[in-house]
Structures are given as structure tokens and as C-alpha cells.
Scaffold this active site. Structure first.
Site, PDB file in Angstrom:
ATOM      1  CG  ASP A   1      -2.094  -0.929   1.114  1.00  0.00           C
ATOM      2  OD1 ASP A   1      -2.424  -1.358  -0.006  1.00  0.00           O
ATOM      3  OD2 ASP A   1      -2.694  -1.236   2.162  1.00  0.00           O
TER       4      ASP A   1
ATOM      5  CG  HIS B   1      -5.016   3.392   1.836  1.00  0.00           C
ATOM      6  ND1 HIS B   1      -3.992   3.115   0.953  1.00  0.00           N
ATOM      7  CD2 HIS B   1      -5.643   2.228   2.067  1.00  0.00           C
ATOM      8  CE1 HIS B   1      -4.024   1.831   0.658  1.00  0.00           C
ATOM      9  NE2 HIS B   1      -5.009   1.262   1.319  1.00  0.00           N
TER      10      HIS B   1
HETATM   11 ZN    ZN Z   1      -4.066  -2.583   0.189  1.00  0.00          ZN
END
Ligand code: ZN
Length: 275
Positions: free
Chosen positions: A235, A258
């Protein structure tokens, strides 16, 4: 293998989006121009100029006309992980297909059509001063430190996981990435599922594209003992790709996700803009 690679032909995928549950398709095309671009309408928009939203359990890019494409991070992480910085992406639909919830399929297919790049890539972003973003309410932070190599450290901490604190390390190398980072899957805690569904997210989620941690441990076999923090590294690679260039530094994430990754990207973009 050289650190910078380029595609010799296009490659694409179709499937259900993790959050929308709708079918969509994405194609990655070769390009000689440095940088990664998204096709929008008749134009090509550089990744580095796209607005991003990391608040909905994934990363969404937002075009000037308001169009949104969700869950870009695993494809972008695969491109960055393989050292591919010349590409044009075309998406049909609202979200990039989830496939198996990791970067494995993107990476395997991209790897087959990637060769050492002949053209110059975008200049790396060299971290010269430490930058940190944090969430004071839970102590989470993501920081970028100066380092001689691109390195990633991820520490996850969940009270209901055993062990509750886990960590993973990755020293960036495009020949190591396909085996070490790409296959780590999206994960969710069983107790979070109801809340996520009630927010209208993860409509396409299933045991085929996500790893579920229940009270008794993971539902199904793990691909890595530290698959959760390892996935956070995928990520991070994907979210940092929104800078449009590789980052040279040590990225350290503690309970990050995120939302913090995108705040770090925004800080780094501002530093780029004034230098
Ligand atoms: Zn992810």
C-alpha cells in the site's frame, strides 16, 4: 536487473472492484515519456497531479472533472515495485479490479512484458529532511527519513490480533518485490466487517480477495507469517507512487494506512513544488 524497467506491450485485467463490487477493467500501456499517466476523456493526466483521497479504506484518485477511480494502490504499488515509471493507465469503470486482493497478478503479468528501460525515468524524490504525519488520536504515524536506499518498515498493531504487534521490513529491489511484497493480501478484521459494509464499502469483498482475521486467527492459510504489515508495504509503495517518481529514503509506518499515506504524499508534493 536494472532498477528502471519499461513495458514492451500493453497488459490488462478485468474483474470485480473490492468496494463497488462492480465489474471493471484496466489496461496499462507502454510509454516513452517519463512518468505514469491516467487516461481521462481525450487527455492523459500525470499521476503526480491527481488529487487523492485515502479516507475510505483504499486510495481513490480524483480527476479535475470530478471523475473518481477507486482502489488504485495495488496496481500502482506493482508498477512502482517493479521499477516501471513509464506507463499509461486506462480504466473502464469506477474501480480497479481487486483480483486476489494483492499485487500478485498485476506484478506477474507486468513482469512478463517488462524489459530494462532505455529512456530516462523521472528523477527520484530524495528525502533530505525527515517528514512525518501523524494521527494524534491513536498514535499512528508515517514518516520519511533520509537513507541511502529505498527502505520500508511497517508496524501494525491490533488488539484483537495475535500477536497484536507485527512488523515487516523491505529494502526496495525490483527483483525481490514480486516474491516478497506483491503477494501480500488486503486484510480485514472480522469485527470490522459489519461497520465497513454499513459505510457502503467492500461490496465486492470475499475470501477470494481479502484475508480475514477472526478472533481465533486468520481464516484460511497465510501467504507470509507477517502478511498484514507486509501488505501495508505494498500500500505504501502504491500510495507514494502518486508522487509520480520513486522515493529515495526510509519510509516508516506505525499503525499507518491510506489516510496517513496520502497526507505524507501531499506534504512531499508541497516540498517538490517549492524546490
Ligand atoms: Zn491494500
Amino acid at each position: 536487473m536494472k532498477p528502471l524497467r519499461a513495458l514492451i506491450r500493453s497488459v490488462g485485467w478485468k474483474g470485480k472492484g473490492l468496494h463497488t463490487g462492480e465489474e471493471s477493467s484496466v489496461e496499462v500501456r507502454p510509454s516513452r515519456r517519463p512518468g505514469i499517466y491516467f487516461i481521462n476523456g481525450d487527455g492523459e493526466v500525470p499521476l503526480s497531479s491527481l488529487e487523492a483521497d485515502g479516507t475510505g479504506r483504499g486510495t481513490t484518485v480524483i480527476f479535475e472533472d470530478g471523475r473518481r477511480v477507486m482502489t488504485v494502490e495495488h496496481l500502482l504499488g506493482s508498477l512502482s515495485g517493479l521499477g516501471i515509471w513509464h506507463a499509461v493507465i486506462r480504466v473502464e469503470g469506477k474501480e480497479i479490479p481487486a483480483l486476489d486482493g494483492s499485487g500478485r497478478i498485476f506484478t506477474e503479468d507486468l513482469d512478463k512484458v517488462a524489459v530494462d528501460a532505455k529512456d530516462e525515468g523521472p528523477l527520484p524524490f530524495i528525502i533530505t529532511n525527515s517528514v512525518m504525519v501523524e494521527n494524534q488520536s491513536n498514535g499512528a504515524f508515517v514518516a520519511a527519513f533520509p537513507a541511502l536506499k529505498s527502505r520500508f518498515t511497517s508496524v501494525t498493531r491490533y488488539d484483537d490480533m495475535d500477536p497484536s504487534t507485527q512488523s515487516a521490513e523491505y529494502s526496495h529491489d525490483p527483483s525481490v518485490f514480486p516474491g516478497a511484497v506483491a503477494p501480500a493480501r488486503t486484510f480485514v478484521l472480522e469485527k470490522e466487517i459489519e461497520g465497513i459494509l454499513s459505510r457502503g464499502l467492500a461490496r465486492g469483498g470475499s475470501l477470494e480477495n481479502a484475508l480475514v482475521f477472526g478472533r481465533q486467527g486468520p481464516v484460511g492459510p497465510l501467504r507470509f507469517p507477517d502478511e498484514a504489515p507486509r501488505h501495508k508495504i505494498l500500500d505504501l509503495l502504491g500510495d507514494l507512487a502518486l508522487l509520480g517518481r520513486p522515493v529515495l529514503g526510509h519510509i516508516f509506518s506505525y499503525k499507518g494506512g491510506h489516510a496517513l499515506n496520502i497526507r505524507l504524499v501531499e506534504r512531499l508534493r508541497r516540498i517538490l513544488a517549492i524546490n
